[in-house]
Motif scaffolding. Structure first.
Motif, PDB file in Angstrom:
ATOM      1  N   ASP A 136       8.354   1.265   4.709  1.00 26.53           N
ATOM      2  CA  ASP A 136       9.580   1.656   4.022  1.00 26.53           C
ATOM      3  C   ASP A 136      10.270   2.745   4.841  1.00 26.53           C
ATOM      4  O   ASP A 136       9.782   3.163   5.890  1.00 26.53           O
ATOM      5  CB  ASP A 136       9.311   2.086   2.580  1.00 26.53           C
ATOM      6  CG  ASP A 136       8.512   3.362   2.441  1.00 26.53           C
ATOM      7  OD1 ASP A 136       8.214   4.021   3.454  1.00 26.53           O
ATOM      8  OD2 ASP A 136       8.175   3.714   1.304  1.00 26.53           O
ATOM      9  N   PHE A 137      11.408   3.184   4.383  1.00 28.99           N
ATOM     10  CA  PHE A 137      12.224   4.093   5.179  1.00 28.99           C
ATOM     11  C   PHE A 137      11.657   5.508   5.254  1.00 28.99           C
ATOM     12  O   PHE A 137      12.088   6.299   6.075  1.00 28.99           O
ATOM     13  CB  PHE A 137      13.661   4.082   4.674  1.00 28.99           C
ATOM     14  CG  PHE A 137      14.291   2.717   4.832  1.00 28.99           C
ATOM     15  CD1 PHE A 137      14.609   2.236   6.084  1.00 28.99           C
ATOM     16  CD2 PHE A 137      14.504   1.902   3.734  1.00 28.99           C
ATOM     17  CE1 PHE A 137      15.147   0.965   6.245  1.00 28.99           C
ATOM     18  CE2 PHE A 137      15.048   0.634   3.880  1.00 28.99           C
ATOM     19  CZ  PHE A 137      15.377   0.164   5.147  1.00 28.99           C
ATOM     20  N   TYR A 138      10.651   5.825   4.454  1.00 29.13           N
ATOM     21  CA  TYR A 138       9.985   7.123   4.570  1.00 29.13           C
ATOM     22  C   TYR A 138       9.234   7.228   5.892  1.00 29.13           C
ATOM     23  O   TYR A 138       8.944   8.313   6.358  1.00 29.13           O
ATOM     24  CB  TYR A 138       9.032   7.367   3.395  1.00 29.13           C
ATOM     25  CG  TYR A 138       9.751   7.659   2.118  1.00 29.13           C
ATOM     26  CD1 TYR A 138      10.359   8.890   1.922  1.00 29.13           C
ATOM     27  CD2 TYR A 138       9.846   6.711   1.116  1.00 29.13           C
ATOM     28  CE1 TYR A 138      11.039   9.164   0.745  1.00 29.13           C
ATOM     29  CE2 TYR A 138      10.522   6.978  -0.054  1.00 29.13           C
ATOM     30  CZ  TYR A 138      11.110   8.197  -0.238  1.00 29.13           C
ATOM     31  OH  TYR A 138      11.787   8.464  -1.386  1.00 29.13           O
ATOM     32  N   PHE A 139       8.928   6.089   6.487  1.00 28.51           N
ATOM     33  CA  PHE A 139       8.287   6.043   7.796  1.00 28.51           C
ATOM     34  C   PHE A 139       9.050   6.921   8.794  1.00 28.51           C
ATOM     35  O   PHE A 139       8.462   7.645   9.587  1.00 28.51           O
ATOM     36  CB  PHE A 139       8.249   4.593   8.270  1.00 28.51           C
ATOM     37  CG  PHE A 139       7.860   4.395   9.707  1.00 28.51           C
ATOM     38  CD1 PHE A 139       6.540   4.487  10.094  1.00 28.51           C
ATOM     39  CD2 PHE A 139       8.820   4.098  10.658  1.00 28.51           C
ATOM     40  CE1 PHE A 139       6.178   4.290  11.428  1.00 28.51           C
ATOM     41  CE2 PHE A 139       8.463   3.899  11.979  1.00 28.51           C
ATOM     42  CZ  PHE A 139       7.144   3.992  12.366  1.00 28.51           C
ATOM     43  N   TYR A 140      10.364   6.886   8.726  1.00 24.33           N
ATOM     44  CA  TYR A 140      11.180   7.653   9.662  1.00 24.33           C
ATOM     45  C   TYR A 140      11.098   9.154   9.386  1.00 24.33           C
ATOM     46  O   TYR A 140      11.223   9.955  10.299  1.00 24.33           O
ATOM     47  CB  TYR A 140      12.625   7.163   9.629  1.00 24.33           C
ATOM     48  CG  TYR A 140      12.713   5.728  10.102  1.00 24.33           C
ATOM     49  CD1 TYR A 140      12.607   5.416  11.442  1.00 24.33           C
ATOM     50  CD2 TYR A 140      12.846   4.687   9.198  1.00 24.33           C
ATOM     51  CE1 TYR A 140      12.636   4.101  11.879  1.00 24.33           C
ATOM     52  CE2 TYR A 140      12.884   3.368   9.623  1.00 24.33           C
ATOM     53  CZ  TYR A 140      12.778   3.091  10.968  1.00 24.33           C
ATOM     54  OH  TYR A 140      12.801   1.789  11.387  1.00 24.33           O
ATOM     55  N   LEU A 141      10.886   9.523   8.132  1.00 20.22           N
ATOM     56  CA  LEU A 141      10.702  10.945   7.829  1.00 20.22           C
ATOM     57  C   LEU A 141       9.430  11.469   8.479  1.00 20.22           C
ATOM     58  O   LEU A 141       9.359  12.625   8.878  1.00 20.22           O
ATOM     59  CB  LEU A 141      10.631  11.174   6.311  1.00 20.22           C
ATOM     60  CG  LEU A 141      11.901  10.958   5.520  1.00 20.22           C
ATOM     61  CD1 LEU A 141      11.629  11.227   4.045  1.00 20.22           C
ATOM     62  CD2 LEU A 141      13.033  11.817   6.018  1.00 20.22           C
ATOM     63  N   ASN A 142       8.437  10.624   8.589  1.00 20.40           N
ATOM     64  CA  ASN A 142       7.166  11.029   9.181  1.00 20.40           C
ATOM     65  C   ASN A 142       7.207  11.026  10.707  1.00 20.40           C
ATOM     66  O   ASN A 142       6.295  11.521  11.348  1.00 20.40           O
ATOM     67  CB  ASN A 142       6.042  10.115   8.701  1.00 20.40           C
ATOM     68  CG  ASN A 142       5.778  10.314   7.237  1.00 20.40           C
ATOM     69  OD1 ASN A 142       5.693  11.433   6.771  1.00 20.40           O
ATOM     70  ND2 ASN A 142       5.669   9.227   6.498  1.00 20.40           N
ATOM     71  N   LYS A 143       8.230  10.446  11.300  1.00 18.05           N
ATOM     72  CA  LYS A 143       8.345  10.388  12.753  1.00 18.05           C
ATOM     73  C   LYS A 143       9.281  11.468  13.301  1.00 18.05           C
ATOM     74  O   LYS A 143       9.256  11.755  14.483  1.00 18.05           O
ATOM     75  CB  LYS A 143       8.867   9.014  13.192  1.00 18.05           C
ATOM     76  CG  LYS A 143       7.891   7.902  12.912  1.00 18.05           C
ATOM     77  CD  LYS A 143       6.630   8.073  13.728  1.00 18.05           C
ATOM     78  CE  LYS A 143       5.638   6.979  13.462  1.00 18.05           C
ATOM     79  NZ  LYS A 143       4.347   7.256  14.049  1.00 18.05           N
ATOM     80  N   ASN A 144      10.123  12.034  12.467  1.00 21.47           N
ATOM     81  CA  ASN A 144      11.079  13.048  12.914  1.00 21.47           C
ATOM     82  C   ASN A 144      10.479  14.438  12.782  1.00 21.47           C
ATOM     83  O   ASN A 144      10.092  14.856  11.703  1.00 21.47           O
ATOM     84  CB  ASN A 144      12.356  12.986  12.052  1.00 21.47           C
ATOM     85  CG  ASN A 144      13.223  11.820  12.422  1.00 21.47           C
ATOM     86  OD1 ASN A 144      13.776  11.781  13.500  1.00 21.47           O
ATOM     87  ND2 ASN A 144      13.326  10.859  11.518  1.00 21.47           N
ATOM     88  N   THR A 186       0.842  -1.187   0.000  1.00 16.74           N
ATOM     89  CA  THR A 186       0.000   0.000   0.000  1.00 16.74           C
ATOM     90  C   THR A 186       0.878   1.236   0.000  1.00 16.74           C
ATOM     91  O   THR A 186       1.840   1.308   0.768  1.00 16.74           O
ATOM     92  CB  THR A 186      -0.897   0.032   1.264  1.00 16.74           C
ATOM     93  OG1 THR A 186      -1.600  -1.200   1.356  1.00 16.74           O
ATOM     94  CG2 THR A 186      -1.877   1.173   1.218  1.00 16.74           C
ATOM     95  N   THR A 187       0.548   2.191  -0.864  1.00 16.41           N
ATOM     96  CA  THR A 187       1.284   3.452  -0.868  1.00 16.41           C
ATOM     97  C   THR A 187       0.337   4.576  -0.477  1.00 16.41           C
ATOM     98  O   THR A 187      -0.872   4.471  -0.645  1.00 16.41           O
ATOM     99  CB  THR A 187       1.889   3.752  -2.252  1.00 16.41           C
ATOM    100  OG1 THR A 187       0.841   3.809  -3.211  1.00 16.41           O
ATOM    101  CG2 THR A 187       2.897   2.696  -2.649  1.00 16.41           C
TER     102      THR A 187
END
Length: 143
Positions: A89-97, A25-26
């Motif tokens: 995916d690693f964009y998950f971390y962009l949404n947490k910072n 899912t995107t």
């Protein structure tokens, strides 16, 4: 042909033949993708022992000739005969910072580079975006 690979440190295992219920899912809202799949369990059959070694933090790659998804296992729901596995995916971390940044008439490309540097992300090639940004971002996610 699609392949699903489990990466545990240096060990890479093709789990394509065992995995089922694959769902990718995107989301434009999160700028990222989530990936879910299940793995069978059977304590009486050693062919399924690999399922018990899967842990949060392991890496999953879903690919054909090209990479379709690479991400981190973030949740495992253990049932009697299966494990339901969720990855981001690693964009998950962009949404947490969350960051506080002030840009004074800086072009958008430089702003993006500055944000990525502030969280220690690797920076590839950033296309030039001439739009000038003059704003303070407070407690906003890096995404």
């Amino acid at each position: 042909m699609h392949k699903l690979k489990l990466i545990q440190g240096e060990k890479i295992t093709d789990i394509s033949k065992m995995a089922g219920s694959i769902n990718l899912t995107t989301s434009i809202d999160t700028l990222g993708a989530s990936f879910e799949f299940s793995m069978p369990r059977n304590f009486k059959d050693s062919n399924y022992a690999l399922t018990e070694t899967i842990k949060t933090g392991n890496i999953i790659k879903f690919e054909n000739e090209k990479n379709i998804f690479t991400g981190v296992i973030v949740d495992i729901d253990t049932l009697k005969f299966s494990k339901e596995i969720k990855c981001f995916d690693f964009y998950f971390y962009l949404n947490k910072n969350k960051v506080i940044k002030q840009f004074n008439s800086l072009n958008a490309s430089s702003c993006i580079e500055s944000l990525l540097k502030s969280i220690g992300a690797k920076i590839g090639k950033i296309e030039r975006i001439a739009t000038s940004i003059d704003k303070i971002y407070k407690n906003r996610t890096v995404a």
